[in-house]
Write a protein that holds these residues in place. Structure first.
Motif, short mmCIF file in Angstrom:
data_model
loop_
_atom_site.label_atom_id
_atom_site.label_comp_id
_atom_site.label_asym_id
_atom_site.label_seq_id
_atom_site.Cartn_x
_atom_site.Cartn_y
_atom_site.Cartn_z
N VAL A 110 0.86 -1.19 0.00
CA VAL A 110 0.00 0.00 0.00
C VAL A 110 0.89 1.23 0.00
O VAL A 110 1.77 1.38 0.86
N ILE A 111 0.68 2.12 -0.96
CA ILE A 111 1.49 3.33 -1.06
C ILE A 111 0.60 4.55 -1.32
O ILE A 111 -0.55 4.42 -1.74
N SER A 112 1.17 5.73 -1.06
CA SER A 112 0.63 7.00 -1.54
C SER A 112 1.77 7.68 -2.29
O SER A 112 2.91 7.68 -1.80
N PRO A 113 1.52 8.27 -3.45
CA PRO A 113 2.61 8.77 -4.29
C PRO A 113 3.47 9.85 -3.63
O PRO A 113 4.69 9.84 -3.75
N GLY A 114 2.83 10.81 -2.94
CA GLY A 114 3.59 11.91 -2.37
C GLY A 114 4.25 12.75 -3.45
O GLY A 114 3.89 12.71 -4.63
N THR A 123 9.38 2.06 -4.50
CA THR A 123 10.43 1.17 -4.00
C THR A 123 9.90 0.24 -2.91
O THR A 123 10.60 -0.70 -2.51
N ALA A 124 8.69 0.48 -2.42
CA ALA A 124 8.09 -0.42 -1.43
C ALA A 124 7.74 -1.78 -2.04
O ALA A 124 7.58 -2.76 -1.30
N LEU A 125 7.61 -1.83 -3.37
CA LEU A 125 7.34 -3.11 -4.03
C LEU A 125 8.57 -4.02 -3.93
O LEU A 125 9.70 -3.56 -4.09
N PRO A 126 8.38 -5.30 -3.67
CA PRO A 126 9.52 -6.22 -3.62
C PRO A 126 10.19 -6.34 -4.98
O PRO A 126 9.52 -6.31 -6.02
N SER A 127 11.50 -6.46 -4.97
CA SER A 127 12.25 -6.55 -6.23
C SER A 127 12.33 -7.97 -6.75
O SER A 127 12.71 -8.19 -7.91
N ARG A 128 11.98 -8.95 -5.92
CA ARG A 128 12.05 -10.35 -6.33
C ARG A 128 10.75 -11.06 -5.99
O ARG A 128 9.98 -10.61 -5.15
N GLY A 129 10.58 -12.19 -6.64
CA GLY A 129 9.42 -13.02 -6.34
C GLY A 129 8.14 -12.50 -6.99
O GLY A 129 8.15 -11.55 -7.78
N ARG A 130 7.05 -13.13 -6.61
CA ARG A 130 5.76 -12.78 -7.18
C ARG A 130 5.31 -11.40 -6.72
O ARG A 130 5.41 -11.06 -5.54
N LEU A 131 4.81 -10.61 -7.65
CA LEU A 131 4.37 -9.26 -7.32
C LEU A 131 3.10 -9.32 -6.46
O LEU A 131 2.19 -10.10 -6.73
N PRO A 132 2.99 -8.46 -5.45
CA PRO A 132 1.78 -8.41 -4.63
C PRO A 132 0.70 -7.55 -5.29
O PRO A 132 0.93 -6.94 -6.35
#
Length: 233
Positions: A89-93, A101-110
């Motif tokens: 969960v993000i807000s652009p700001g 960058t809060a998204l994980p760089s590896r594995g399955r995307l949430p």
């Protein structure tokens, strides 16, 4: 009421001990962790989840104060989390690519939940970063579910980003006013959970004041919080 033996005056012995915490958040939007205390939008949550399942994208659009953030976070996102789905969960700001960058760089995307998406337009001063952000959202929508909350008066701003605009069209959900039944639920539900008794006539008064008034939901929650602060018994 006493002479009529009005049943609303009877104290229900089965009520739990009143909670020491206020069940109303006031002017603060509901978050994912507040899902159990989020009432009044059951139909909207069900329809939003159906749209997300069918299209992989959900874009909740409504005016300021309509409850978009609460619906997306405490309704849709909280339900997905209870079902075992991974969320970011993000807000652009002012720097939306930093938020990504809060998204994980590896594995399955949430499931990516973007609240107050209009901030990418209203706060970000770098046109290149803004364009990159919207393109990144469009790319994410092709790989994993995307949930967006967007203020209605900024929908036209997306015309400058046609790839993302097409994504928005797929999952657009216009959030309407909460009806009388929904308003009653969001007043009575938290009180019931907290073991509180509402004075007869209070709910009717609040519903009459709020129903049909645009942007009134935060004010209703604030009034309820103030009422709780000055409660008796």
């Amino acid at each position: 009421a006493i002479l009529r033996q009005d049943p609303t005056l009877v104290v229900n012995a089965a009520l739990p001990e009143p909670s020491l915490a206020c069940p109303y958040l006031g002017l603060v939007p509901y978050d994912v962790a507040d899902g159990d205390g989020f009432f009044g939008r059951d139909r909207d949550v069900a329809e939003c989840l159906r749209r997300l399942t069918e299209h992989g994208v959900l874009v909740v659009v409504g005016p300021s104060g309509s409850g978009k953030s609460s619906l997306v976070r405490a309704g849709v996102a909280a339900t997905l989390e209870r079902d075992g789905r991974r969320l970011t969960v993000i807000s652009p700001g002012s720097h939306p690519m930093d938020a990504m960058t809060a998204l994980p760089s590896r594995g399955r995307l949430p499931v990516l939940v973007v609240d107050q998406c209009e901030e990418a337009v209203t706060l970000c001063r770098d046109p290149a970063e803004r364009a990159e952000f919207f393109q990144t959202l469009a790319d994410h929508a092709e790989k994993a579910p995307l949930v967006v909350a967007l203020r209605a008066d900024h929908v036209s701003d997306l015309a400058a980003y046609p790839t993302f605009a097409r994504v928005v069209e797929r999952g657009l959900y216009l959030l309407g006013d909460m009806g009388a039944d929904g308003l009653r639920a969001c007043i009575e539900g938290p009180a019931r959970q907290a073991g509180l008794l509402l004075e007869p006539g209070l709910v009717d008064l609040l519903v009459r004041e709020v129903e049909g008034e645009p942007g009134a939901l935060p004010l209703l929650s604030h009034a309820l919080r103030q009422t709780w602060t000055k409660r008796e018994g």
